[in-house]
Write a protein that holds these residues in place. Structure first.
Motif, mmCIF file in Angstrom:
data_model
loop_
_atom_site.group_PDB
_atom_site.id
_atom_site.type_symbol
_atom_site.label_atom_id
_atom_site.label_comp_id
_atom_site.label_asym_id
_atom_site.label_seq_id
_atom_site.Cartn_x
_atom_site.Cartn_y
_atom_site.Cartn_z
ATOM 1 N N SER A 1 -3.912 0.240 -2.233
ATOM 2 C CA SER A 1 -3.710 -0.960 -3.045
ATOM 3 C C SER A 1 -5.001 -1.359 -3.759
ATOM 4 C CB SER A 1 -3.222 -2.107 -2.156
ATOM 5 O OG SER A 1 -1.996 -1.785 -1.541
ATOM 6 N N GLU A 2 -6.122 -1.273 -3.030
ATOM 7 C CA GLU A 2 -7.399 -1.617 -3.647
ATOM 8 C C GLU A 2 -7.743 -0.639 -4.775
ATOM 9 O OE1 GLU A 2 -12.112 -2.264 -2.420
ATOM 10 O OE2 GLU A 2 -10.632 -1.631 -0.917
ATOM 11 N N LEU A 3 -7.514 0.665 -4.518
ATOM 12 C CA LEU A 3 -7.786 1.665 -5.558
ATOM 13 C C LEU A 3 -6.901 1.428 -6.781
ATOM 14 C CD1 LEU A 3 -9.161 4.265 -6.506
ATOM 15 C CD2 LEU A 3 -7.347 5.540 -5.359
ATOM 16 N N GLU A 4 -5.644 1.089 -6.551
ATOM 17 C CA GLU A 4 -4.730 0.853 -7.665
ATOM 18 C C GLU A 4 -5.194 -0.323 -8.519
ATOM 19 O OE1 GLU A 4 -0.786 0.092 -6.419
ATOM 20 O OE2 GLU A 4 0.039 -0.004 -8.455
ATOM 21 N N ARG B 1 -8.269 -1.450 -8.808
ATOM 22 C CA ARG B 1 -9.510 -1.100 -9.514
ATOM 23 C C ARG B 1 -9.239 -0.143 -10.672
ATOM 24 N NH1 ARG B 1 -14.392 -0.631 -5.031
ATOM 25 N NH2 ARG B 1 -14.017 -2.667 -4.051
ATOM 26 N N VAL B 2 -8.323 0.794 -10.460
ATOM 27 C CA VAL B 2 -7.973 1.709 -11.555
ATOM 28 C C VAL B 2 -7.355 0.936 -12.718
ATOM 29 C CG1 VAL B 2 -6.398 3.566 -12.207
ATOM 30 C CG2 VAL B 2 -7.777 3.773 -10.152
ATOM 31 N N GLU B 3 -6.470 -0.021 -12.380
ATOM 32 C CA GLU B 3 -5.862 -0.827 -13.443
ATOM 33 C C GLU B 3 -6.918 -1.643 -14.186
ATOM 34 O OE1 GLU B 3 -1.475 -1.481 -11.353
ATOM 35 O OE2 GLU B 3 -2.929 -3.122 -11.459
ATOM 36 N N LYS B 4 -7.925 -2.127 -13.466
ATOM 37 C CA LYS B 4 -9.001 -2.863 -14.117
ATOM 38 C C LYS B 4 -9.797 -1.956 -15.053
ATOM 39 C CE LYS B 4 -13.068 -5.710 -13.154
ATOM 40 N NZ LYS B 4 -13.931 -6.318 -12.089
ATOM 41 N N ASN C 1 -1.716 8.913 -15.478
ATOM 42 C CA ASN C 1 -0.963 10.014 -14.866
ATOM 43 C C ASN C 1 -1.108 9.997 -13.347
ATOM 44 O OD1 ASN C 1 -0.162 10.887 -17.383
ATOM 45 N ND2 ASN C 1 -1.841 12.343 -17.597
ATOM 46 N N LEU C 2 -2.301 9.646 -12.871
ATOM 47 C CA LEU C 2 -2.508 9.583 -11.422
ATOM 48 C C LEU C 2 -1.596 8.534 -10.790
ATOM 49 C CD1 LEU C 2 -4.095 10.209 -8.801
ATOM 50 C CD2 LEU C 2 -5.764 8.479 -9.534
ATOM 51 N N LEU C 3 -1.567 7.349 -11.365
ATOM 52 C CA LEU C 3 -0.759 6.282 -10.789
ATOM 53 C C LEU C 3 0.726 6.553 -10.945
ATOM 54 C CD1 LEU C 3 -2.764 3.111 -11.889
ATOM 55 C CD2 LEU C 3 -2.880 4.350 -9.738
ATOM 56 N N SER C 4 1.135 7.035 -12.126
ATOM 57 C CA SER C 4 2.564 7.259 -12.353
ATOM 58 C C SER C 4 3.106 8.441 -11.552
ATOM 59 C CB SER C 4 2.807 7.500 -13.847
ATOM 60 O OG SER C 4 2.114 8.658 -14.281
ATOM 61 N N GLN C 5 2.237 9.369 -11.166
ATOM 62 C CA GLN C 5 2.700 10.548 -10.441
ATOM 63 C C GLN C 5 2.916 10.263 -8.949
ATOM 64 O OE1 GLN C 5 0.028 13.863 -10.785
ATOM 65 N NE2 GLN C 5 1.305 15.239 -9.574
ATOM 66 N N PHE C 6 2.074 9.395 -8.378
ATOM 67 C CA PHE C 6 2.115 9.206 -6.926
ATOM 68 C C PHE C 6 2.627 7.822 -6.502
ATOM 69 C CE2 PHE C 6 -0.943 12.630 -7.434
ATOM 70 C CZ PHE C 6 -0.585 13.488 -6.408
#
Length: 701
Positions: free
Chosen positions: A29-32, A34-37, A111-116
């Motif tokens: 959740s934290e990685l998600e 930060r990636v969105e930021k 792609n990383l978020l949408s794939q996993f």
């Protein structure tokens, strides 16, 4: 080192597993977040960069209009135009940087978020649901009375089935979390690396652009220094002239311009009386020019010829009318009354007009006498030859009027080693390929040597496209001038880096034989000077510095020196040929050119850094070979080159910068003669003096 969820602990469903699972979910959740930021800020940065590029483009348009305003000043116009072209190319580089940043950060992380993430969330929902069912089954199994065997057996079967389903979902959920943990490191690092590589390419392109513009900037700096000096001198001269005129002429008196040395020509204001209305006078600007009296009513109107031949006129003072300072011009057809502002101006005008009349009669007699003398012995003077600029010569090649890669009209850039012309956008992409693949130069900003321009004419877009695009129709569609930049970049990389469209034989057991055939073809084409065959061999994968063991280890450059083709030699040098490679006998391209008496190639190889002191297995350097073969022009070139190098070495650190001017003039003459008039470089015998023979004997002894 990262810890992954243990599958055996997952089966046991221990508290330690539950703790590890909670930590893994919180990390995800934290990685998600930060990636969105990062993606959000990347989008804002790209939007800001695109706005900057748009504003920069508007600024360059205004600068282009500002350049057109100074069209009458050649120095300012040339400087502004060259800087405008360089900035236009830099904008293209910035646009490409933002596109690559968008792909590197946003697309890869998306792609990383949408794939996993969606699949992990769906699996987690099923995992939680089955976990709740398992808890219910455990409670029911525990509550069944031992006196009810049927209910107990049913509760036991339900518990086993639910636990088995829970274990399958738990294992799938753990596997997806572990895979996400492994993949996210790769994707994040790859994303950051791609962004850094885009930055590296951007600054590398800028460095190459500024390096190519460095000679132009030095020229502009010298012009600016000279312009500053001229400006200071001009301002001082204007101030002195202003002061002189103020002290001499600013007295309130009417000013006329009279030049006695030019037949009494005069200019100034006079009142002219209307021929139809005698009481109507109009102030006009009068002048005598080419035996005519001309007046101008207003600066917005065209001049009018009052008397077209002053030889038919007479001028006299007019004192019978009420107005002062009047005089009259009379001819057979008409008369005209004019009025000056003072008696002095009236006398000046009358004397000047009479002087023009007298001068016109004298010029007529002189012209008649000169005409008789010239007609007896006419002489024709030929016009000096005009040399077209580099752009005109380059565009005269086949297909060079349009960009080689996108078809845009009137290209202004070219690749020296490929022999093609291109537009500014494609030239930026070619620069990113590296100079080992494409050496891009401007046809308007850079200087070109004659043999380089001939490469563009002999090869050209039509020939090169026939080689590099032979099978393009079956693989990829060629972009047009209006296509997006990424399509052009994909096309250019596929065409020149991957060489996907070059006609190739299918790879098989004879692949090595095909490569050997391409190398041998390059060598034979270099000897014969067939540029098209050389380009085809390079496109098929022939190495530029391959040693032909069947020809005593000679390279293609040595073969071109033997064959004598100046263009073949230049083509190989532009594509990375080693100018100082030597064969099995210790002879290089300069030895071969001196042996076979090719003066133009000797000059070219010396300019490209060939070692004139290299000796072969017999101890002969190129100068010794030229003396032995008795070719006077080559002996002169090599001796001048050696003398120039010795002079530079003797001058040391505090010596003069650059080569000797005489040396440069001789090399320039030989280069132009080899490119334009090669037939003039015929073999002339070299006659050695007795002193030179005696000196050679002393050196041998």
């Amino acid at each position: 080192m990262d810890t992954f969820l243990d599958f055996e602990d997952c089966i046991r469903d221990s508290p330690a597993f539950r703790q590890s699972l909670d930590k893994c979910e919180s990390d995800m959740s934290e990685l998600e977040s930060r990636v969105e930021k990062v993606m959000k800020l990347c989008g804002q940065m790209v939007d800001a960069g695109q706005n900057y590029t748009s504003c920069n483009q508007l600024f360059l348009c205004a600068l282009s209009e500002f350049t057109a305003y100074h069209k009458s000043d050649g120095v300012i116009l040339n400087c502004l135009r060259q800087f405008n072209q360089g900035l236009q190319e830099m904008i293209q580089f910035q646009t490409m940087l933002f596109d690559q940043t968008q792909r590197a950060i946003s697309q890869q992380l998306t792609n990383l978020l949408s794939q996993f993430v969606p699949q992990i969330r769906e699996t987690r929902r099923e995992f939680v649901r089955i976990g709740d069912d398992l808890d219910s089954a455990v409670v029911k199994n525990a509550q069944v009375s031992r006196h009810k065997p049927v209910d107990a057996e049913r509760a036991t079967h339900l518990l086993l089935a639910t636990r088995k389903c829970y274990q399958h979902f738990a294992l799938d959920y753990c596997l997806q979390l572990n895979n996400f943990k492994v993949q996210q490191k790769l994707d994040i690092l790859n994303s950051v690396f791609s962004y850094f590589h885009a930055q590296y390419t951007f600054f590398h392109q800028g460095f190459d652009l500024l390096r190519d513009l460095e000679p132009t900037m030095k020229t502009m700096a010298s012009q600016l220094s000279q312009l500053s000096t001229d400006c200071s001198a001009k301002r001082k001269d204007l101030e002195n002239t202003h002061l002189l005129v103020q002290q001499r002429d600013a007295s309130g008196e009417a000013v006329i311009v009279c030049n006695p040395s030019d037949g009494g020509t005069i200019q100034g204001y006079l009142f002219k009386r209307s021929r139809k209305k005698n009481k109507t006078w109009k102030r006009c600007w009068f002048s005598t020019e080419n035996n005519q009296l001309i007046y101008l009513k207003s600066h917005k109107e065209q001049p009018v010829v009052l008397f077209d031949d002053l030889r038919l006129c007479a001028v006299k003072s007019l004192d019978v009318i009420d107005r002062r300072f009047c005089f009259e011009l009379l001819s057979v057809q008409k008369c005209c009354v004019l009025q000056a502002d003072s008696e002095e101006l009236k006398s000046a005008w009358m004397n000047a007009v009479q002087g023009c009349i007298d001068m016109a009669y004298r010029d007529q007699v002189t012209d008649q006498n000169t005409q008789v003398k010239v007609s007896s012995a006419p002489v024709s003077i030929p016009d000096p030859p005009s040399h077209p600029p580099a752009l005109g010569v380059a565009l005269s090649g086949r297909g060079n009027q349009h960009c080689c890669d996108c078809g845009e009209a009137e290209p202004r850039w070219a690749s020296v080693n490929l022999g093609i012309t291109m537009c500014i956008e494609c030239s930026g992409i070619h620069r990113s390929l590296g100079v080992h693949l494409s050496k891009v130069r401007s046809l308007t900003l850079d200087s070109w040597e004659p043999e380089q321009l001939k490469l563009l004419c002999v090869l050209g877009n039509e020939v090169i496209n026939g080689i590099y695009e032979r099978e393009a129709a079956d693989v990829l569609q060629k972009p047009s001038a209006g296509s997006p930049r990424q399509d052009k970049e994909q096309w250019i990389r596929s065409k020149y880096v991957e060489k996907r469209f070059v006609a190739r034989h299918p790879d098989g057991p004879d692949a090595d034989a095909l490569k050997l055939r391409a190398r041998q073809r390059l060598y034979s084409a270099s000897v014969s000077g067939d540029l098209v065959a050389m380009a085809e061999a390079l496109a098929e994968g022939a190495e530029i510095n391959w040693n032909n063991n069947e020809q005593e280890g000679r390279t293609a450059l040595i073969g071109s020196a033997i064959g004598g083709s100046l263009l073949a030699c230049e083509f190989l040098l532009q594509n990375g040929a080693n100018v100082n490679h030597r064969d099995q006998r210790g002879q290089g391209a300069l030895h071969a050119a001196a042996t076979y008496g090719h003066t133009g190639q000797v000059c070219l190889l010396l300019k490209r850094g060939a070692n004139q002191y290299a000796a072969d297995e017999k101890g002969n350097d190129p100068l010794s070979i030229a003396i032995e073969t008795a070719h006077a022009d080559i002996v002169t070139l090599l001796r001048m080159a050696r003398m120039n190098e010795e002079m530079r070495d003797s001058e040391g650190f505090f010596g003069s910068v650059g080569d000797d001017e005489t040396f440069q003039d001789i090399f320039r003459d030989f280069s132009n003669m080899a490119s334009h008039d090669p037939e003039k470089l015929t073999r002339r015998p070299f006659i050695r003096s007795s002193e030179e023979e005696q000196q050679d004997e002393e050196e041998k002894n």
